[in-house]
Every structure is written in structure tokens, then in C-alpha cells.
Design an enzyme around this catalytic site. Sequence first.
Site, PDB file in Angstrom:
ATOM      1  N   GLU A 125       1.260  -1.436   0.161  1.00 19.02           N
ATOM      2  CA  GLU A 125       0.121   0.209  -0.250  1.00 19.02           C
ATOM      3  C   GLU A 125       0.861   1.035   0.458  1.00 19.02           C
ATOM      4  O   GLU A 125       1.252   2.019   1.101  1.00 19.02           O
ATOM      5  CB  GLU A 125      -1.039   0.166   1.355  1.00 19.02           C
ATOM      6  CG  GLU A 125      -2.568  -1.294   1.214  1.00 19.02           C
ATOM      7  CD  GLU A 125      -2.932  -1.435   2.835  1.00 19.02           C
ATOM      8  OE1 GLU A 125      -3.541  -2.217   2.803  1.00 19.02           O
ATOM      9  OE2 GLU A 125      -2.229  -0.321   3.746  1.00 19.02           O
ATOM     10  N   ASP A 154      -1.310   0.507  10.515  1.00 13.33           N
ATOM     11  CA  ASP A 154      -0.883  -0.990  11.583  1.00 13.33           C
ATOM     12  C   ASP A 154       0.650  -1.479  11.199  1.00 13.33           C
ATOM     13  O   ASP A 154       0.903  -3.042  12.024  1.00 13.33           O
ATOM     14  CB  ASP A 154      -2.104  -1.570  10.956  1.00 13.33           C
ATOM     15  CG  ASP A 154      -2.856  -2.551  12.265  1.00 13.33           C
ATOM     16  OD1 ASP A 154      -2.853  -1.702  13.427  1.00 13.33           O
ATOM     17  OD2 ASP A 154      -3.501  -3.217  11.845  1.00 13.33           O
ATOM     18  N   ASP A 460     -16.366  -6.381   9.632  1.00 13.97           N
ATOM     19  CA  ASP A 460     -17.524  -4.953   8.483  1.00 13.97           C
ATOM     20  C   ASP A 460     -18.819  -5.430   8.974  1.00 13.97           C
ATOM     21  O   ASP A 460     -19.459  -5.099   9.336  1.00 13.97           O
ATOM     22  CB  ASP A 460     -16.766  -3.763   7.753  1.00 13.97           C
ATOM     23  CG  ASP A 460     -16.794  -5.379   6.696  1.00 13.97           C
ATOM     24  OD1 ASP A 460     -16.889  -6.308   6.922  1.00 13.97           O
ATOM     25  OD2 ASP A 460     -15.524  -5.079   5.551  1.00 13.97           O
TER      26      ASP A 460
END
Length: 751
Positions: A125, A154, A460
Site C-alpha cells: 500500500e 498497522d 465489517d
Amino acid sequence: MLMVAFVTGTCEKEMGSDMYTPLFETRRAKGRVLYRLFAVTVFTGICLIWAYRLSHIPRTGEAGRWVWIGAFGADLWFGLYWILTQASRWNVVYRFTFKDRLSNRHDKELPGVDIFVCTADPAIEPPLMVMNTILSVVAYDYPPEKLSVYLSDDAGSDLTFYALLEASNFAKHWIPYCKKFKVEPRSPAAYFSSICANHDETGQDKQLLAIKKLYKEMEERLENVVKLNRVPDDAKLKHKGFSEWESYSSRRDHGAILQIVTDGKDPRAVDVDGCALPTLVYLAREKRPEHHHNFKAGALNALLRVSVNISNGAIILTLDCDMYSNDSLSIRDALCFFMDEEKSHDIAFVQFSMKYNNITKNDIYGGLLRASKNVEFHGADGYGGPLYVGSCCFHRRDALCGRKYTKDCKLEYKSVTSPQRQESTEELEERIKYLATCTYEQNTQWGGEMGLKYGCPVEDVITGLSIKCRGWRSVYFNPKREGFCGVSPTSLTQTLVQHKRWSEGDFQILFSKYSPAWYAYGRISIGLQMVYSCYCLWALNCLATLYYAIIPSLCLLKGVPLFPQASSPWFLPFVYVISAKYIYSLAEFLFAGGTVQGWWNEQRIWLYKRTSSYLLGFIDSILKLLGFAESGFVITSKIADDDVLDRHEKEIMEFGDSSSMLTILATIAMLNLYCFVGVVKNVIMDAGAAADSLYNTMPLQILLCAVLVLINFPLYRGLFFRRDKGRLPSSAGLRAFVLAFLACSCFNFLH
């Protein structure tokens, strides 16, 4: 297909002497009666197919008895699953907002908004991508003193922290530029790639060149740091925050790092025009090898606790690091749902649609999920709201933190204010850092009754379900200009890995305490239970799909019919159900803006997911239920090299490795090719009456085998004809050939 035309579902209502005008409107789709009649005819055809399977089971000892029973099981499953899918098409609704009314009534009393952006690995990322997402939301068209942006890292990477510092400096120039020229979208990379070569003569050209130069310099610094994999020493000396990494061991073993990069309460935190900047916070929660960190859910819960002491926004937006804001007014759209005086009290979250800026014309990997985005989520909204999908979603803080809905639940946007501070920023950081430690949640309700739920790869979904089971509802908002834009996988392997995680997580929900079958029973509508169950049963679809992808072709080669003859009346229900399903699917896809080739690509990906991703997700879920494996969380890579991107733009399928999923797909493709070639050979050799008999007794099996061969053309091309790096490796092709040969040999031996 549900029609585009709508009928208004809300009206104006008087409130005393004032005329009440809603902040949002709900419209139901026309054509519902026609669709329901169509669905009844398809259901009738499904029942006739079941009746045929039951009434024509071969007797004991007859050839094909067990494969017939297997076909009945597959037909029974497909029929029952189709019934479940009707819930998301039975009551479709659409939402529309009135931001001008919001501004007129509430512009001076807007609530604080906290934005949580999550990243987990700078290697897959890229920090530059993450910073473009950050810059797109700090530049929202919203009062900066009421806007706070939190980055959860994280990985605890000093590279990401350095990138955030660079972005905070660039924001001082970027935010005024966006305000002055009403920039859309407000991700610098997306904006610079979308603007035209010619500009107006108001002075924007000169300022554009200046802001592009600043961005290019920041981009080069970030790329150099990532390439070297370390932060320059002179940069470390400029900010005290880098001292936090002096005791850093690894991304899985480090203390909590909390840095308020830009303090919105500090009068010195201003842009180049002297206007206040939003609050910007970096958080890397503590991680230790002996403590389970609960993946993304744990990161978001840490942000929930920390943000209460810094900004305490009544509304929370959760974002993945690759989903930048595509509309600077999205917050105001969301607030129309939260702040309506009559209809907002029970709305817990607003799930926005999203688009992907790297989707090709024909969407070769089916990444846009058009049916879910344009139909199914609207259908779920008609029964109490869509699923929470982890990103691009605005929440009420109190609902996310565990509050139950009662009739007096109103959004207290006037009374919810950010904490008043009597301490310095450094003192505040040290005081609240413990909220992000590994041991803080021990013997608390975090991860259970409070915050996001733990224990599932798709935290989620169960979080959204539990919120609804506490009496709340949600809203799906799918505007013409999507609120958020991200990156879709650019290879088949990435697509399959992503769907394996989704299907595995959803299937685990089915057997957990949060199962929509029993946990949600009596708490949400039956229609919404069915919608959730459709997603939870994704993985189980692998069994029936595998059966139809393998057994009919083998039976065709062996001469064992599994479907009625063309001259039989029973042939008609099969033809009607198959043709009706796919004609409707095509019409639905085209209505959603797709192309015929795009629909064909989606059918291919549907087959590939069900025979590989869902299969391995199903197996892993069973192993976890039996205690032989543990849950994991796989992050999809956001990086692709130039060759991969070039093939993606040309819509050439990218394989590139010999994973188990690709081996499964190649084996099924080889098996069907072998069977089809064998049938063609038999027809040529046995021309005349034998061929006519084959066409009459097994036309559907011939059609099915031919379609499977046709749909697998990219695999054959990757195996036999391509020589680029994206082809299917020879090792995978060899394994597929051996496995397909063994499957055919075993079937012939058993029958």
C-alpha cells in the site's frame, strides 16, 4: 429488470406554522409488479425442474443413478439460492439528498466529523497512494475546525509517518487551491491526471503549475524514501515524532505511537491563506507477538477510543487507504440522512457506493460488482439498509460504540463537542497513548458489545448486522458522482484471493453467534435476513457449481444423459429458466452501464470465483470450525508493474503464477476441452443417425460443455499461445493436464 423511472415515496409535512421539507427523499423503483410476475414464472419453472428430477430418478442399479441424484442436489441448491437472491430485488429503493436545505437550516451547527483511514503495509500500500487519500479528505468542503483526520498505520512504519508529515505540509497549499478553484476530485494524483490541457484565463494556469511542482517534489521525496527504505536523517531531526521509533523492534513488536501532526485547536495551524487546518493525527497501536491484534477491527477500535479525547466527532467516516474522496460534498450528503428532523433518528450508518479508476471498458475481472452496487444494495435498503462493507461509510459514533436505538435517539450535534484542553499537545499524546495498547481491551466489552466486532475476517459485516439488531437501520447512497474512488485488482490471482477472504469470512458468520439465521431472527426483517444469508452462502455455491462444471461434461463423453430430450415436454422448463435467468442478468447488467462483453467477462469471473475462491474459502472455513486452522487476514496488493498495467489496459487476463486456485481453474478448463473434443470426434466418426440421436438426447449437455470451453478461452490462450510474463506457467498447465486426465479415467472406470 427494474426500471429507471421512480415514484416519490416522501412528501412535505407541516410542523406547526412552518413547512417541513425533508433533507432526503426515498423513491421506489417502478416495474416492481412486472418483475414480481416474472419471478413467479421463473419459480414455477424451477419447481417443474425439481419435479422432473424427482420423478425420473434412475432405478437402483441403472447407469447414471448417482450422478442424477447429484444433479438433483445441485438443481435444488441453485433454486433455493435463487429464491434468497429475490429479497434484494423485491423492494428496490433509491435515495436523494437536498444539501441546499441542509445548509439553510444547519450550516452553523454542523457536527464534528472524524475520518479514519487505515493502512497496514507500506510495501503493498504505497505511502504516496495513502497520502492522496489523506489529502482528498482534509480538503473536504467542510468547516476545518469540525474536521479531523486519523491515519491508522498497522505496520507502525516511519516511512508512512514521514509521508504524513510531507502531506501535512503540502495540504497548506492544496486546501486553499481546492477552495479557490472548486477542485474535483481532491486527490492530487487523480485531479492532475484528469484536468484538460487548456485552462481558463483566470490565473489558474499559473497556480496549477505551481501546485503541480510542489506535488511533484513531494512525490519524488516519497518515492526516494520508499526506494531506500529509510527516512533521511535530516528529516528525522525536524520532527520529534521520529524519536518514537528508537525503541521500535518490528511491525509486529512495537509500542503505541501517537502523534498529533496538525492540531486544529492550535492558532498556528493555518494554511498559506491564514485559514485553519483540520486536525491530522497519526496512530500506530501497540503490537506484541503474544497478543492478538484483531486485524482492521482492532485498529478501528483503537481509533475510536483515541479520537474521543482529541476531537470526539459525532460522525465517523471509515476509509481504506486506497479509497480517495471523489466528491468534496460527500459529508454534507451523509448529514442529510443524519440530520433530518423527522426521519433520521434511527439511521446508524450511511454506506456510499464506490467506483474504481482502473476499471477497463469491459471490466475483465468483474471488479465493479455492478449487480451488487446498482441493484442488490438498493434492494437491501428497502428492508432496513445495506451491509456495512468496511469502507466509504459514515457512522453515528454512539451507534458504532454499542448504543441501542430508542425513540429518543436524536443526533446530538449541538451538544457533542471536542474536548476542551488544559494541556499541551505533547501532554495529551502521552496521556491517551495507553488507549492504543495491547492490554487496554482486556476484560472490557471492546470487540463485543462496543466498537467493531472481533473473530471474523469480515468484521465489517457482523458489525453492521449487530448494529441493525440493536434497532438501528442503515441507508445506501449511490449518487451520480460516486463519493469515493479506489483501485480494483489488476490480476486474476488478486481477484480470486480477495473473494476467497470475503466468501470465507461470510461463511464463518453463518456458523457464528452472529449468524443472520438465528442472531438476527426477530430483530430485523425476513427480507434483510435473506439478503445477509445470500452473502453468507457465497462459499457453499462452490459445490453445485463444481458439479455442473465437471460432471455433465464427463457424462456427455460417456453418453449418460442428465437432462430431458429436446422432444420431451420437460425440456421446456429447463430452457425457460436458463434463458430467463441469463437474459434478465444481461438486461440488468446493461441497465447498470455495462457492456455485452463486460457481462460475458462477469460470467467468466462468476465461474472462476465459485470453483476456486469459494471452494478454498469453504474448505478453510470447515477446517477452522474443526479447529485445524486459524483465521487470517490477507491484504490485496495495490502495486502492479508497468507490464501488468499495460496488459490490464488491453484487457489481457493476467495469470503470472501457479497458485492452487489457478491450477483448479486450468484443470476444469482442460477437462471440458477434452470432453468437448471427444464428443466432436464421436460425432464426426458416427455421422448420421448416431449424431442425430446425440443432438436429441443431450442437447443441453452439449451446449453446457461448449459454453464452458468458450468461457475458458483466456485460460487456453494463457496455456498454449501466450509467451509474455502474464501467461499461465507451464507447471500449472502440466498439473492441470494430469489431473484432468486422471479425472476422466476415474469416471470412465467407475461408470
